[in-house]
Write a protein that holds these residues in place. Structure first.
Motif, PDB file in Angstrom:
ATOM      1  N   ALA A  83       0.843  -1.204   0.000  1.00  0.00           N
ATOM      2  CA  ALA A  83       0.000   0.000   0.000  1.00  0.00           C
ATOM      3  C   ALA A  83       0.873   1.247   0.000  1.00  0.00           C
ATOM      4  O   ALA A  83       0.570   2.236  -0.686  1.00  0.00           O
ATOM      5  N   THR A  84       1.960   1.203   0.755  1.00  0.00           N
ATOM      6  CA  THR A  84       2.909   2.323   0.779  1.00  0.00           C
ATOM      7  C   THR A  84       3.507   2.543  -0.602  1.00  0.00           C
ATOM      8  O   THR A  84       3.637   3.684  -1.057  1.00  0.00           O
ATOM      9  N   VAL A 186       5.443   7.637   9.319  1.00  0.00           N
ATOM     10  CA  VAL A 186       4.142   7.897   9.959  1.00  0.00           C
ATOM     11  C   VAL A 186       3.034   7.227   9.161  1.00  0.00           C
ATOM     12  O   VAL A 186       2.119   6.617   9.733  1.00  0.00           O
ATOM     13  N   PHE A 187       3.116   7.334   7.824  1.00  0.00           N
ATOM     14  CA  PHE A 187       2.103   6.694   6.992  1.00  0.00           C
ATOM     15  C   PHE A 187       2.095   5.184   7.218  1.00  0.00           C
ATOM     16  O   PHE A 187       1.028   4.571   7.335  1.00  0.00           O
ATOM     17  N   GLY A 189       3.055   3.565   9.855  1.00  0.00           N
ATOM     18  CA  GLY A 189       2.490   3.299  11.170  1.00  0.00           C
ATOM     19  C   GLY A 189       0.970   3.389  11.162  1.00  0.00           C
ATOM     20  O   GLY A 189       0.278   2.522  11.705  1.00  0.00           O
ATOM     21  N   LEU A 190       0.440   4.439  10.529  1.00  0.00           N
ATOM     22  CA  LEU A 190      -1.016   4.609  10.468  1.00  0.00           C
ATOM     23  C   LEU A 190      -1.661   3.516   9.624  1.00  0.00           C
ATOM     24  O   LEU A 190      -2.727   2.987   9.974  1.00  0.00           O
ATOM     25  N   MET A 191      -0.990   3.174   8.522  1.00  0.00           N
ATOM     26  CA  MET A 191      -1.510   2.095   7.684  1.00  0.00           C
ATOM     27  C   MET A 191      -1.477   0.778   8.445  1.00  0.00           C
ATOM     28  O   MET A 191      -2.381  -0.059   8.306  1.00  0.00           O
ATOM     29  N   GLY A 192      -0.449   0.597   9.275  1.00  0.00           N
ATOM     30  CA  GLY A 192      -0.360  -0.613  10.092  1.00  0.00           C
ATOM     31  C   GLY A 192      -1.521  -0.712  11.065  1.00  0.00           C
ATOM     32  O   GLY A 192      -2.106  -1.790  11.246  1.00  0.00           O
ATOM     33  N   ILE A 193      -1.863   0.413  11.694  1.00  0.00           N
ATOM     34  CA  ILE A 193      -3.006   0.430  12.615  1.00  0.00           C
ATOM     35  C   ILE A 193      -4.287   0.093  11.864  1.00  0.00           C
ATOM     36  O   ILE A 193      -5.143  -0.663  12.355  1.00  0.00           O
ATOM     37  N   LEU A 194      -4.430   0.642  10.650  1.00  0.00           N
ATOM     38  CA  LEU A 194      -5.616   0.361   9.846  1.00  0.00           C
ATOM     39  C   LEU A 194      -5.692  -1.119   9.465  1.00  0.00           C
ATOM     40  O   LEU A 194      -6.760  -1.739   9.525  1.00  0.00           O
ATOM     41  N   VAL A 195      -4.537  -1.687   9.096  1.00  0.00           N
ATOM     42  CA  VAL A 195      -4.499  -3.104   8.729  1.00  0.00           C
ATOM     43  C   VAL A 195      -4.855  -3.987   9.928  1.00  0.00           C
ATOM     44  O   VAL A 195      -5.579  -4.980   9.791  1.00  0.00           O
ATOM     45  N   VAL A 196      -4.360  -3.622  11.108  1.00  0.00           N
ATOM     46  CA  VAL A 196      -4.717  -4.368  12.309  1.00  0.00           C
ATOM     47  C   VAL A 196      -6.226  -4.286  12.538  1.00  0.00           C
ATOM     48  O   VAL A 196      -6.878  -5.287  12.855  1.00  0.00           O
ATOM     49  N   GLY A 197      -6.790  -3.097  12.376  1.00  0.00           N
ATOM     50  CA  GLY A 197      -8.234  -2.949  12.532  1.00  0.00           C
ATOM     51  C   GLY A 197      -9.012  -3.775  11.521  1.00  0.00           C
ATOM     52  O   GLY A 197     -10.020  -4.395  11.845  1.00  0.00           O
ATOM     53  N   MET A 198      -8.535  -3.781  10.278  1.00  0.00           N
ATOM     54  CA  MET A 198      -9.192  -4.566   9.230  1.00  0.00           C
ATOM     55  C   MET A 198      -9.195  -6.062   9.566  1.00  0.00           C
ATOM     56  O   MET A 198     -10.120  -6.782   9.185  1.00  0.00           O
TER      57      MET A 198
END
Length: 206
Positions: A83-84, A186-187, A189-198
């Protein structure tokens, strides 16, 4: 549904392999071709990661097993990386003045657009992955950090930098390079949080 999903993943893996091979065969025609440089691009590495992650999922499906936590962490990380690749390329690099003389356009589109979109949708939609935890985000950051250090060291020693925004010699200076690097971190990290949520979602059960 499982057969359909596995077919999609197999097609994605084949596309990645074909795109990398096509670009590799075109790139070796360049008089300045260096295999270490070719495989040093985040684009190539992130596509290899997601292809391997999807292949592992296919093997687990063939054995009629659920994907374990370790495999899901790897696939989650690979999803973040690809995604990055898609976001960075299509925002910072798509209009950059890069040498396109040895670029295979369909391969470029597959690696920078098709696979990033597919990988995120695959992770979001299909339920056959373990639920991840926020602490896994720290694991996602290890590879990009190592990659960045290697790139900066190589740039300082032999002058090779894969992307213009990481090259202080392009007039940016190390301060601007550091800001770009921080922004990408930062992106991720934020994408990682989103992936964990998904990973907690079960939109399509397979």
């Amino acid at each position: 549904m499982r057969t359909f999903v596995n077919t999609l993943r197999l097609v994605a893996v084949v596309l990645v392999v074909a795109a990398i091979i096509a670009q590799f065969l075109r790139s070796i025609a360049s008089p300045t071709f260096n295999p270490f440089n070719f495989f040093g691009y985040f684009t190539i590495q992130s596509n290899v990661f997601i292809a391997v992650a999807l292949a592992v999922t296919l093997v687990a499906a063939a054995k009629r097993q659920r994907e374990g936590v370790a495999a899901s962490v790897f696939r989650g990380a690979s999803t973040v990386y690809i995604a990055t690749t898609g976001i960075v390329y299509n925002t910072l690099l798509v209009h950059a003045s890069l040498d396109q003389s040895f670029t295979v356009q369909w391969s470029n589109d597959v690696l920078h657009r098709v696979i990033p979109v597919y990988a995120v949708l695959d992770w979001l939609l299909f339920s056959d992955r373990a639920r991840l935890l926020l602490r896994h985000v720290w694991l996602f950051l290890i590879y990009p950090a190592v990659w960045l250090v290697v790139v900066l060291v190589r740039g300082a020693t032999d002058g090779w930098v894969p992307y213009p925004f990481l090259d202080p010699g392009q007039g940016y200076g190390y301060g601007v390079v550091a800001l770009y690097s921080l922004g990408v971190a930062v992106f991720i990290g934020l994408m990682g949080i989103l992936v964990v949520g998904m990973s907690r979602l079960r939109l399509v059960r397979v």
